[in-house]
Design a protein around this motif. Structure first.
Motif, PDB file in Angstrom:
ATOM      1  N   ALA A 104      12.022  -0.771 -12.937  1.00  0.00           N
ATOM      2  CA  ALA A 104      11.724  -2.131 -13.407  1.00  0.00           C
ATOM      3  C   ALA A 104      12.880  -3.071 -13.086  1.00  0.00           C
ATOM      4  O   ALA A 104      12.672  -4.221 -12.680  1.00  0.00           O
ATOM      5  CB  ALA A 104      11.454  -2.118 -14.912  1.00  0.00           C
ATOM      6  N   TYR A 105      14.104  -2.581 -13.252  1.00  0.00           N
ATOM      7  CA  TYR A 105      15.294  -3.384 -12.940  1.00  0.00           C
ATOM      8  C   TYR A 105      15.374  -3.675 -11.443  1.00  0.00           C
ATOM      9  O   TYR A 105      15.562  -4.824 -11.021  1.00  0.00           O
ATOM     10  CB  TYR A 105      16.536  -2.623 -13.408  1.00  0.00           C
ATOM     11  CG  TYR A 105      17.850  -3.320 -13.134  1.00  0.00           C
ATOM     12  CD1 TYR A 105      18.289  -4.348 -13.949  1.00  0.00           C
ATOM     13  CD2 TYR A 105      18.669  -2.926 -12.073  1.00  0.00           C
ATOM     14  CE1 TYR A 105      19.506  -4.979 -13.715  1.00  0.00           C
ATOM     15  CE2 TYR A 105      19.882  -3.545 -11.830  1.00  0.00           C
ATOM     16  CZ  TYR A 105      20.299  -4.565 -12.653  1.00  0.00           C
ATOM     17  OH  TYR A 105      21.488  -5.186 -12.417  1.00  0.00           O
ATOM     18  N   ALA A 106      15.191  -2.624 -10.631  1.00  0.00           N
ATOM     19  CA  ALA A 106      15.294  -2.780  -9.178  1.00  0.00           C
ATOM     20  C   ALA A 106      14.203  -3.688  -8.625  1.00  0.00           C
ATOM     21  O   ALA A 106      14.453  -4.500  -7.724  1.00  0.00           O
ATOM     22  CB  ALA A 106      15.225  -1.406  -8.503  1.00  0.00           C
ATOM     23  N   LEU A 107      12.985  -3.578  -9.163  1.00  0.00           N
ATOM     24  CA  LEU A 107      11.870  -4.401  -8.686  1.00  0.00           C
ATOM     25  C   LEU A 107      12.136  -5.885  -8.901  1.00  0.00           C
ATOM     26  O   LEU A 107      12.000  -6.702  -7.988  1.00  0.00           O
ATOM     27  CB  LEU A 107      10.573  -3.999  -9.394  1.00  0.00           C
ATOM     28  CG  LEU A 107       9.806  -2.802  -8.850  1.00  0.00           C
ATOM     29  CD1 LEU A 107       8.658  -2.451  -9.789  1.00  0.00           C
ATOM     30  CD2 LEU A 107       9.274  -3.086  -7.458  1.00  0.00           C
ATOM     31  N   ALA A 108      12.488  -6.239 -10.135  1.00  0.00           N
ATOM     32  CA  ALA A 108      12.725  -7.654 -10.452  1.00  0.00           C
ATOM     33  C   ALA A 108      13.937  -8.184  -9.688  1.00  0.00           C
ATOM     34  O   ALA A 108      13.906  -9.295  -9.149  1.00  0.00           O
ATOM     35  CB  ALA A 108      12.915  -7.820 -11.957  1.00  0.00           C
ATOM     36  N   PHE A 109      14.983  -7.389  -9.627  1.00  0.00           N
ATOM     37  CA  PHE A 109      16.223  -7.807  -8.972  1.00  0.00           C
ATOM     38  C   PHE A 109      15.996  -8.072  -7.486  1.00  0.00           C
ATOM     39  O   PHE A 109      16.273  -9.156  -6.963  1.00  0.00           O
ATOM     40  CB  PHE A 109      17.274  -6.718  -9.193  1.00  0.00           C
ATOM     41  CG  PHE A 109      18.679  -7.096  -8.803  1.00  0.00           C
ATOM     42  CD1 PHE A 109      19.027  -8.413  -8.516  1.00  0.00           C
ATOM     43  CD2 PHE A 109      19.677  -6.141  -8.738  1.00  0.00           C
ATOM     44  CE1 PHE A 109      20.324  -8.771  -8.177  1.00  0.00           C
ATOM     45  CE2 PHE A 109      20.983  -6.468  -8.399  1.00  0.00           C
ATOM     46  CZ  PHE A 109      21.301  -7.786  -8.115  1.00  0.00           C
ATOM     47  N   ALA A 110      15.443  -7.076  -6.790  1.00  0.00           N
ATOM     48  CA  ALA A 110      15.288  -7.189  -5.338  1.00  0.00           C
ATOM     49  C   ALA A 110      14.303  -8.282  -4.947  1.00  0.00           C
ATOM     50  O   ALA A 110      14.536  -9.030  -3.988  1.00  0.00           O
ATOM     51  CB  ALA A 110      14.838  -5.846  -4.764  1.00  0.00           C
ATOM     52  N   SER A 111      13.194  -8.405  -5.672  1.00  0.00           N
ATOM     53  CA  SER A 111      12.144  -9.335  -5.251  1.00  0.00           C
ATOM     54  C   SER A 111      12.514 -10.794  -5.490  1.00  0.00           C
ATOM     55  O   SER A 111      11.984 -11.685  -4.815  1.00  0.00           O
ATOM     56  CB  SER A 111      10.825  -9.004  -5.967  1.00  0.00           C
ATOM     57  OG  SER A 111      10.962  -9.091  -7.357  1.00  0.00           O
TER      58      SER A 111
END
Length: 502
Positions: free
Chosen positions: A72-79
């Motif tokens: 969830a952290y990586a998805l929001a951060f990267a996108s």
């Protein structure tokens, strides 16, 4: 324009730029604030990992759902990184930085107080959203604060060391907090970092909107955010679904198509979110790819070596974190050497490929681990070598990726650096997890899977497979860096960059 008028105009610009630049002492205080904020962001990519078993037992979620605490952290951060970087250019780096820090702290409090799986996942996603504002603003502030070549090299050596070693420090801090206090403190600890960054940022930073005359490219923002989300989500699904699953390849194809349309749109948009001039510089493009490859390969060290140390060698969470300290020390020392000594004298075409090659040798050497291995002889020397290699690669690559960039593009260029690291990490995690699981299954085929010794050896096979692939990533990075970087010393290192407003 006459020669006199030209000289007068140059004098006016020189006076204005000198006045607009922060004093030498203030610059180093600003670096401290940026470093603290960046450390908070990098720590959260790994600090929760060690605390996951405790959080799972407390909140009662399944093994299948466990990955979403990280994803969830990586998805929001990267996108959202490119959007966050452009917002910093349009509305000012100081407010973007402060909002990012405050929001990240608030999301951390929400996560620490979570009483359900859904609440914790929501908090982690919100952390990613605010990190997407904070990270590019921090890097662009660094890029526009340090304009003298020598000072800039020192500043980026510090920043690059944090970016490289922060993940390992997160494992250490996560282990200490989980053992000594509670898993919730792996989130609450961010409040300490945030308060220092907020107070320091409010007092030290001044605001300037270099792209104030531009407008936000909403179609571009939607295309790139949804495209990056689909790519990261697709690779994340590969960990829990087969590669033949539509939830894996479907999202990867959709993400690729959206990013292709985004690239086309950037050549047509009046105010592009990511101007092609940012990407098409040869050395800058090489640096973006170097950061991507480093992100993919590093997870072979952090993720699988953590498993090996805890599950096979019986290390506690705290001892596991301490085991990574020598690698961090080597990385931080070489960060200084590479950015202040090697690249200014030799140039990136030799230095960065050499760093990748050293890291590849270290990863290949690490494949010699076994059930009866010891940390001091079979892990420590390899970690030191990997730390040296990554310290030679990461800080110079990050510095060169933003070197010579126009002030109005500093935020989006900085966001691209962060996006490459996040996407590389997501790709690396998915690929290495899948390959490691396949290696373990292949080893167990035809053997007694109930035998504990056989089971333990299958985990070794999975780890060494991941290490070999990580070594392969770094080997590819060696070739890419050698082919793409220009010969000679970069202009940014040969002479000071033009001073810009803060």
């Amino acid at each position: 324009m006459s020669q006199t008028e030209t000289l007068s105009e140059g004098a006016r610009k020189g006076t204005r730029d000198t006045a607009g630049a922060p004093s030498s002492a203030k610059r180093w205080w600003i670096l401290s604030i940026i470093a603290i904020a960046q450390l908070m962001v990098v720590l959260d990519a790994t600090i929760v990992n060690i605390a996951l078993p405790s959080a799972q037992a407390d909140l009662g979620f399944s093994d299948g759902n466990r990955q979403w605490i990280v994803t969830a952290y990586a998805l929001a951060f990267a996108s959202l990184l490119l959007l966050g970087g452009r917002l910093a250019d349009l509305f000012g780096r100081k407010p973007t930085f402060l909002i990012g820090v405050a929001g990240f702290a608030g999301a951390s409090v929400l996560g620490g107080a979570a009483n359900s799986f859904g609440m914790l996942v929501t908090a982690r996603a919100l952390q990613g959203v605010f990190a997407a504002l904070l990270a590019p603003a921090a890097l662009s502030l660094l890029n526009t604060t340090f304009t003298d070549a020598k000072e800039r090299a020192k500043a980026f050596s510090v920043y690059g060391a944090i970016a490289g070693a922060g993940g390992a420090l997160g494992l250490l801090l996560g282990g200490v907090l989980t053992d000594a206090l509670d898993w919730r403190w792996t989130l609450y600890v961010n409040i300490i970092f945030a308060v220092v960054a907020l107070v320091g940022g409010w007092m030290l930073l001044s605001n300037h909107r270099d792209a104030a005359s531009s407008k936000l490219d909403l179609p571009g923002a939607l295309l790139v955010s949804s495209g990056l989300f689909a790519v990261v989500y697709g690779f994340s699904n590969a960990e829990t679904h087969d590669w033949s699953s539509p939830q894996t390849w479907g999202f990867l194809i959709a993400g690729g198509l959206l990013l292709t349309v985004f690239a086309w749109w950037q050549t047509r948009a009046a105010h592009p979110l990511l101007p092609m001039r940012v990407l098409l510089d040869r050395s800058r493009g090489a640096s973006f790819l170097a950061v991507l490859v480093t992100g993919a390969g590093m997870f072979g060290v952090f993720l699988f070596l953590t498993y090996y140390l805890q599950l096979n060698l019986g290390f506690s969470p705290t001892k596991t974190g301490v085991a990574f300290l020598p690698m961090m020390a080597a990385l931080m020392v070489m960060a200084q050497v590479s950015t202040t000594k090697l690249v200014p004298r030799i140039g990136p075409k030799v230095v960065i490929p050499a760093g990748f090659a050293i890291a590849a040798v270290g990863m290949a050497w690490l494949t010699g681990i076994g059930l009866d291995s010891s940390y001091s002889t079979d892990v420590l020397p390899q970690l030191l070598l990997i730390g040296v290699g990554l310290g030679i690669v990461m800080p110079p690559a990050m510095a060169l990726a933003t070197s010579g960039i126009a002030p109005e593009d500093a935020g989006v260029a900085s966001a691209t650096v962060n996006a490459m690291q996040q996407i590389g990490g997501s790709i690396g995690t998915a690929l290495l997890n899948t390959l490691a699981a396949s290696a373990a299954t292949s080893y167990l085929s035809g053997k007694d899977a109930t035998n504990k010794l056989v089971q333990a050896q299958s985990t070794i096979e999975s780890y060494t497979t991941a290490f070999w692939w990580s070594a392969g990533f770094f080997a590819v990075g060696t070739v890419i860096a050698f082919l793409l970087y220009r010969r000679g010393v970069p202009e940014q290192d040969a002479e000071a960059a033009p001073v810009v407003h803060m």
